[in-house]
Design an enzyme around this catalytic site. Structure first.
Site, mmCIF file in Angstrom:
data_model
loop_
_atom_site.group_PDB
_atom_site.id
_atom_site.type_symbol
_atom_site.label_atom_id
_atom_site.label_comp_id
_atom_site.label_asym_id
_atom_site.label_seq_id
_atom_site.Cartn_x
_atom_site.Cartn_y
_atom_site.Cartn_z
ATOM 1 N N SER A 87 -5.499 -8.170 -5.408
ATOM 2 C CA SER A 87 -6.589 -7.132 -5.286
ATOM 3 C C SER A 87 -7.754 -7.594 -6.109
ATOM 4 O O SER A 87 -7.653 -8.237 -7.049
ATOM 5 C CB SER A 87 -6.031 -5.422 -5.641
ATOM 6 N N TYR A 93 -2.013 -0.037 -11.548
ATOM 7 C CA TYR A 93 -2.117 -0.506 -10.243
ATOM 8 C C TYR A 93 -2.717 -1.897 -10.819
ATOM 9 O O TYR A 93 -2.292 -2.975 -10.345
ATOM 10 C CB TYR A 93 -3.412 0.187 -9.582
HETATM 11 P P1 NAD Z 1 -1.245 1.478 3.084
HETATM 12 O O1 NAD Z 1 -1.165 2.618 2.120
HETATM 13 O O2 NAD Z 1 -2.283 1.663 4.232
HETATM 14 O O3 NAD Z 1 -0.181 0.758 3.469
HETATM 15 C C1 NAD Z 1 0.679 0.271 2.639
HETATM 16 C C2 NAD Z 1 1.873 -0.028 3.262
HETATM 17 O O4 NAD Z 1 3.053 -0.459 2.485
HETATM 18 C C3 NAD Z 1 2.426 0.893 4.245
HETATM 19 O O5 NAD Z 1 2.989 0.316 5.414
HETATM 20 C C4 NAD Z 1 3.709 1.369 3.482
HETATM 21 O O6 NAD Z 1 4.858 1.913 4.044
HETATM 22 C C5 NAD Z 1 4.331 0.121 2.846
HETATM 23 N N1 NAD Z 1 5.100 0.447 1.948
HETATM 24 C C6 NAD Z 1 4.767 0.847 0.508
HETATM 25 N N2 NAD Z 1 6.154 1.106 -0.177
HETATM 26 C C7 NAD Z 1 7.159 0.318 0.554
HETATM 27 C C8 NAD Z 1 8.224 -0.020 0.327
HETATM 28 N N3 NAD Z 1 8.957 0.353 -1.069
HETATM 29 N N4 NAD Z 1 9.052 -0.696 1.035
HETATM 30 C C9 NAD Z 1 8.433 -1.097 2.411
HETATM 31 N N5 NAD Z 1 7.135 -0.929 2.601
HETATM 32 C C10 NAD Z 1 6.413 -0.121 1.644
HETATM 33 O O7 NAD Z 1 -2.352 0.322 2.057
HETATM 34 P P2 NAD Z 1 -3.270 -0.882 2.543
HETATM 35 O O8 NAD Z 1 -4.500 -0.416 2.236
HETATM 36 O O9 NAD Z 1 -2.883 -1.266 4.015
HETATM 37 O O10 NAD Z 1 -2.741 -1.893 1.476
HETATM 38 C C11 NAD Z 1 -2.264 -2.994 1.738
HETATM 39 C C12 NAD Z 1 -1.938 -3.628 0.627
HETATM 40 O O11 NAD Z 1 -3.143 -4.240 0.114
HETATM 41 C C13 NAD Z 1 -1.443 -3.041 -0.564
HETATM 42 O O12 NAD Z 1 -0.467 -3.956 -1.480
HETATM 43 C C14 NAD Z 1 -2.525 -2.859 -1.395
HETATM 44 O O13 NAD Z 1 -2.442 -2.558 -2.883
HETATM 45 C C15 NAD Z 1 -3.447 -3.901 -1.243
HETATM 46 N N6 NAD Z 1 -4.927 -3.830 -1.364
HETATM 47 C C16 NAD Z 1 -5.520 -2.850 -0.503
HETATM 48 C C17 NAD Z 1 -6.874 -2.639 -0.602
HETATM 49 C C18 NAD Z 1 -7.434 -1.578 0.035
HETATM 50 O O14 NAD Z 1 -8.662 -1.222 -0.168
HETATM 51 N N7 NAD Z 1 -7.101 -0.996 1.352
HETATM 52 C C19 NAD Z 1 -7.862 -3.300 -1.505
HETATM 53 C C20 NAD Z 1 -6.969 -4.346 -2.250
HETATM 54 C C21 NAD Z 1 -5.538 -4.361 -2.425
#
Ligand code: NAD
Length: 252
Positions: A144, A157
């Site tokens: 991230s 985080y």
């Molecule tokens: P989201 O919340 O939409 O999706 C997260 C996914 O992870 C979901 O499918 C959820 O079911 C799954 N998940 C969570 N815990 C789990 C577990 N214990 N076992 C199996 N699956 C699990 O989030 P997103 O925005 O799609 O983010 C995806 C990744 O990208 C994450 O690691 C997040 O930290 C990272 N990220 C996102 C952003 C953003 O702005 N969206 C920015 C930086 C990093």
């Protein structure tokens, strides 16, 4: 990049039920990969699978909690039985909880570290050994922008995402001679469920947009295309690093 660059590759994506995981799964499928879709929510995973099958690619739904060692070991067996191997592993499952450090319970703190860091260890421990000796392998960890910078309320985080970046670099060194690349993708704010509370709050939206030089949220499809590139043959010399895709936030 060649069209259908990933034809025949097997890609496993965690957190594939929605958001960035779903977008990366769809983009990899469009580039020809066969998809093993992992998350806890079978119904939402099935929606991702249906969208992938609609474009003529193969997708298998494999429900698992990636923080649970026994479930990851069972997943290892299920994927071997269904696909025979994994060429691409994307450790994308992640959670966030935004509040002051002093307001965290130990359980909340540990849940964030286990989901965002330990899951990548468990998944790599299961899927790296069969990846060795294939002459090709790709591991992408969803780090991230918060691996590099931070904001108030992000201690848990940021700690987890900085640790995941350290894990990425160390593992890249262990696997470099096996032609397995290990990289991070560090997004800035993207329009997904994880940011729902921010996007629904006009004041917070204004704060975030004002901090992003590009003046908009990142789109999941943009992360998907970056993942496809990192999995291409052209990216075979990129390893042990992290690509920030944040509309310019961290450049300031
Ligand atoms: P989201 O919340 O939409 O999706 C997260 C996914 O992870 C979901 O499918 C959820 O079911 C799954 N998940 C969570 N815990 C789990 C577990 N214990 N076992 C199996 N699956 C699990 O989030 P997103 O925005 O799609 O983010 C995806 C990744 O990208 C994450 O690691 C997040 O930290 C990272 N990220 C996102 C952003 C953003 O702005 N969206 C920015 C930086 C990093």
């Amino acid at each position: 990049m060649k069209p259908n660059e990933l034809t025949g590759r097997v890609a496993l994506v965690t957190g594939a039920s929605r958001g960035l995981g779903r977008a990366m799964s769809q983009a990899l499928a469009q580039a020809g990969a066969r998809l093993a879709l992992v998350s806890r929510d079978e119904r939402l995973l099935s929606e991702t699978a249906a969208a992938i099958r609609e474009v003529g690619s193969e997708a298998e739904v494999l429900a698992a909690d990636v923080t649970d060692e026994a479930q990851v070991l069972a997943l290892e067996k299920a994927v071997a039985a269904r696909f025979g191997r994994v060429d691409i592993l994307i450790n994308n499952a992640g959670i966030n909880l935004r509040k002051r450090m002093t307001d965290f319970t130990l359980e909340e703190w540990n849940r964030i570290q286990t989901t965002n860091v330990t899951s990548a260890f468990l998944m790599c421990r299961s899927f790296v050994p069969p990846m060795r000796g294939q002459g090709y392998g790709r591991i992408i960890n969803m780090t991230s922008m918060m691996s590099h910078i931070s904001l108030p309320g992000r201690t848990a985080y940021s700690t987890s995402k900085a640790a995941l970046l350290g894990f990425t670099k160390a593992l890249a060194l262990e696997l470099a001679t096996d032609a397995i690349t290990v990289n991070g993708i560090s997004p800035g704010p993207c329009s997904t469920e994880i940011n729902k509370a921010l996007m629904e709050n006009a004041e917070l939206t204004q704060f975030f947009i004002s901090r992003i030089p590009a003046g908009r949220w990142g789109q999941p499809e943009e992360i998907g295309q970056l993942a496809v590139y990192l999995c291409s043959d052209a990216a075979g010399f990129i390893t042990g690093t992290d690509i920030i895709i944040d509309g310019g936030w961290t450049a300031q």
